[in-house]
Write a protein that holds these residues in place. Structure first.
Motif, short mmCIF file in Angstrom:
data_model
loop_
_atom_site.label_atom_id
_atom_site.label_comp_id
_atom_site.label_asym_id
_atom_site.label_seq_id
_atom_site.Cartn_x
_atom_site.Cartn_y
_atom_site.Cartn_z
N ARG A 131 29.49 28.90 47.28
CA ARG A 131 28.69 29.70 46.14
C ARG A 131 29.53 30.36 45.14
O ARG A 131 30.61 31.13 45.63
CB ARG A 131 27.34 30.50 46.80
N ILE A 132 28.91 29.47 43.97
CA ILE A 132 30.30 30.60 42.88
C ILE A 132 29.73 31.16 42.13
O ILE A 132 28.74 31.23 41.57
CB ILE A 132 31.06 29.10 42.20
N HIS A 133 30.24 32.34 42.26
CA HIS A 133 29.69 33.95 41.95
C HIS A 133 31.21 34.15 40.24
O HIS A 133 32.47 34.66 41.01
CB HIS A 133 29.61 34.95 42.02
N GLN A 134 31.13 33.93 38.97
CA GLN A 134 32.05 34.64 37.83
C GLN A 134 32.29 35.76 38.07
O GLN A 134 30.84 35.51 36.52
CB GLN A 134 32.32 33.00 37.23
N VAL A 135 32.69 36.45 37.37
CA VAL A 135 32.40 37.85 36.78
C VAL A 135 33.70 38.11 35.30
O VAL A 135 34.99 37.71 35.48
CB VAL A 135 33.04 38.95 37.55
N VAL A 136 33.38 38.35 34.18
CA VAL A 136 34.27 38.44 33.45
C VAL A 136 34.39 39.62 33.05
O VAL A 136 33.15 40.36 32.96
CB VAL A 136 33.65 37.62 32.05
N GLU A 137 36.16 40.84 32.87
CA GLU A 137 36.00 41.59 32.38
C GLU A 137 37.04 41.41 31.89
O GLU A 137 37.65 40.50 31.64
CB GLU A 137 36.49 42.29 34.01
N LEU A 138 36.94 42.39 31.36
CA LEU A 138 38.86 42.81 30.01
C LEU A 138 39.88 43.59 30.82
O LEU A 138 39.47 44.18 31.66
CB LEU A 138 37.51 43.85 29.06
N PRO A 139 40.45 43.20 30.79
CA PRO A 139 41.86 43.54 31.41
C PRO A 139 41.93 45.09 30.67
O PRO A 139 41.56 45.42 29.36
CB PRO A 139 43.04 43.17 31.44
N ARG A 140 42.91 45.74 31.55
CA ARG A 140 42.97 47.08 30.98
C ARG A 140 44.10 47.15 30.07
O ARG A 140 44.99 46.32 30.05
CB ARG A 140 43.56 48.41 32.06
#
Length: 309
Positions: A131-140
């Protein structure tokens, strides 16, 4: 000779007084008629203004943004439907990004125990896909600071030290082109104040910047865009069909108008403190011979124009 009857003189005097009174009454009647007509016009104007003051988005086609402070919100009629998506509505979900947009893949192994009964899990050959779960986050975000050390050499002929020039493409100022463009985007496109831009740069990007520097960078971007803007204006004036319109705009707490002249490939915007047809003609030029698509509104009202409408 008969003696004049004093009653005749009295009758003549009364007739003169009566004529003067009748003339005065006629003048007063005319004045009263004028005043009544004026009062009727004023009452109609007052009624119109009062109706305009009472006009809100709840009882007219005006948008809610035009309602004065304290106007109660519009009450919608109950429909009997529950909030949210209705039966038969096609659902929408966030689509997974393609593999070339994924920066890191973390493989999470299967658990040792069943999450339902706590029994052991078997490793079978026919395992279903993960199961694919993607998390989008800003880099530091850490500002990139490049320090150029410009060394100097001694010129015996000039009897002076000569410092090395900056490499090609390095700005004379302290801020690079990407940061300069970001500041112009914040103030121009998103209409943030200079102080908010200053706080945004310091809190989010870690860049300390003076308010005056924000203004200087805005001017630098304006100067850099002057030539492309002139090319866009010249291009619009030569097109066979141009759409043109204007809308209200606030510029430095003053009422202004945002004008646009757009074609299939180019759009030119202009902010001025006028809604007259002179602005429209200035944007297209006096020699424009194309087709203008417009609502034909210019202060103080619709006006005809030379190009084909």
């Amino acid at each position: 000779m008969a003696t004049p009857d004093p009653r005749d003189a009295r009758i003549a005097e009364l007739e003169r007084l009566l004529s003067a009174a009748l003339a005065r009454i006629e003048q007063q009647d005319a004045r009263i008629a004028q005043q009544e007509a004026r009062i009727a016009r004023q009452e109609a104007r007052i009624a119109e203004l009062e109706a305009r003051l009472r006009s809100t988005s709840r009882n007219s086609s005006k948008p809610p943004s035009s309602d004065p402070p304290g106007t109660p919100p519009r009450k919608s009629e109950p429909t009997g439907r529950k909030p949210g998506g209705q039966p038969g509505h096609k659902g929408r979900k966030r689509e997974l990004l393609p593999p070339d947009k994924v920066t890191q893949v973390v493989a999470v192994p299967a658990p040792e125990r069943c999450t339902g009964c706590c029994g052991p899990l078997l490793r079978l050959e026919s395992t279903p896909p993960a199961r694919i779960h993607q998390v989008v986050e800003l880099p530091r975000i850490v500002p990139e600071v490049r320090q150029y050390e410009l060394h100097a050499g001694w010129c015996a002929d000039c009897n002076a030290w000569r410092c090395a020039p900056l490499p090609a493409g390095v700005p004379e100022g302290n801020f690079g082109p990407r940061l300069t463009g970001f500041i112009a985007l914040c103030t121009g496109r998103f209409r943030l104040s200079k102080r908010l831009v200053q706080e945004l740069l310091e809190d989010v990007l870690g860049v300390e910047l003076a308010l005056g520097s924000v203004s200087n960078l805005e001017q630098a971007v304006s100067s850099a865009l002057a030539a492309p803007v002139d090319e866009a204006r010249a291009c619009v004036r030569t097109q066979s069909a141009v759409h043109q319109d204007e809308t209200g705009w606030w510029q430095k707490h003053a009422r202004a108008w945002l004008w646009v002249a757009s074609t299939a490939t180019v759009a030119v915007f202009l902010i001025v403190k006028s809604r007259g047809k002179g602005v429209a003609q200035t944007m297209l030029g006096q020699g424009f011979r194309g087709t203008l698509i417009s609502d034909r509104w210019c202060e103080p009202g619709p006006v005809p124009w030379t190009p084909e409408m």
